[in-house]
Design an enzyme around this catalytic site. Structure first.
Site, PDB file in Angstrom:
ATOM      1  N   ASP A  56     114.829 116.218 106.187  1.00 51.18           N
ATOM      2  CA  ASP A  56     115.596 115.696 105.052  1.00 51.18           C
ATOM      3  C   ASP A  56     115.765 114.181 105.161  1.00 51.18           C
ATOM      4  O   ASP A  56     115.689 113.460 104.164  1.00 51.18           O
ATOM      5  CB  ASP A  56     116.966 116.382 104.978  1.00 51.18           C
ATOM      6  N   THR A  91     108.016 125.069 103.916  1.00 46.69           N
ATOM      7  CA  THR A  91     107.850 125.205 102.468  1.00 46.69           C
ATOM      8  C   THR A  91     106.429 124.844 102.057  1.00 46.69           C
ATOM      9  O   THR A  91     105.810 125.549 101.254  1.00 46.69           O
ATOM     10  CB  THR A  91     108.877 124.327 101.726  1.00 46.69           C
ATOM     11  N   HIS A 130     115.620 125.829 101.004  1.00 46.29           N
ATOM     12  CA  HIS A 130     116.239 126.489 102.145  1.00 46.29           C
ATOM     13  C   HIS A 130     115.635 127.886 102.288  1.00 46.29           C
ATOM     14  O   HIS A 130     115.098 128.436 101.323  1.00 46.29           O
ATOM     15  CB  HIS A 130     117.753 126.591 101.936  1.00 46.29           C
TER      16      HIS A 130
END
Length: 127
Positions: free
Chosen positions: A63, A40, A11
């Site tokens: 996700d 990321t 996150h």
């Protein structure tokens, strides 16, 4: 020998922590196939010159894409530095990912301590 695929996710409030963790474990990480959510993976690739292949943005379905990769046996370990203190609009997706990993017996680390154990377990297997 087939390489282990490790998903690296964080996150926003935990990206620096994941970056610092990956810097410590870079030597082990480069031995594996690495995938990660778009932001990321870009951060890790730019800062550490890792080859983390992006698969999507977390809040925009990343996700769920990762959960699908787990179901297709394409992911062997998940390192997910979560921010448990901030509400997320895609909380259901996060829970689906975690549940999918648990049900499919995929090691999933949600903090630095468990990430250390997962990455060290990989290093021990090579000995």
């Amino acid at each position: 020998m087939k390489k282990t695929t490790i998903a690296l996710i964080a996150h926003n409030q935990r990206k620096t922590e994941l970056l610092n963790w990956a810097k410590v474990h870079r030597e082990e990480l480069v031995k594996h196939e690495l995938i990660g959510t778009s932001n990321t993976s870009k951060l890790l690739n730019d800062m550490l010159e890792l080859d983390v292949k992006p698969f999507g943005h977390g809040p925009s379905g990343g996700d769920i894409l990762l959960a699908a990769k787990i179901l297709q046996h394409e992911v062997h370990k998940v390192i997910f530095f979560i921010d448990a203190e901030t509400p997320h609009g895609h909380e259901h997706d996060i829970q689906t990912l975690i549940r999918t990993a648990v049900i499919n017996n995929i090691p999933i680390a949600l903090n630095r301590a468990s990430a250390d154990l997962i990455i060290m377990e990989g290093a021990e297997e090579e000995v």
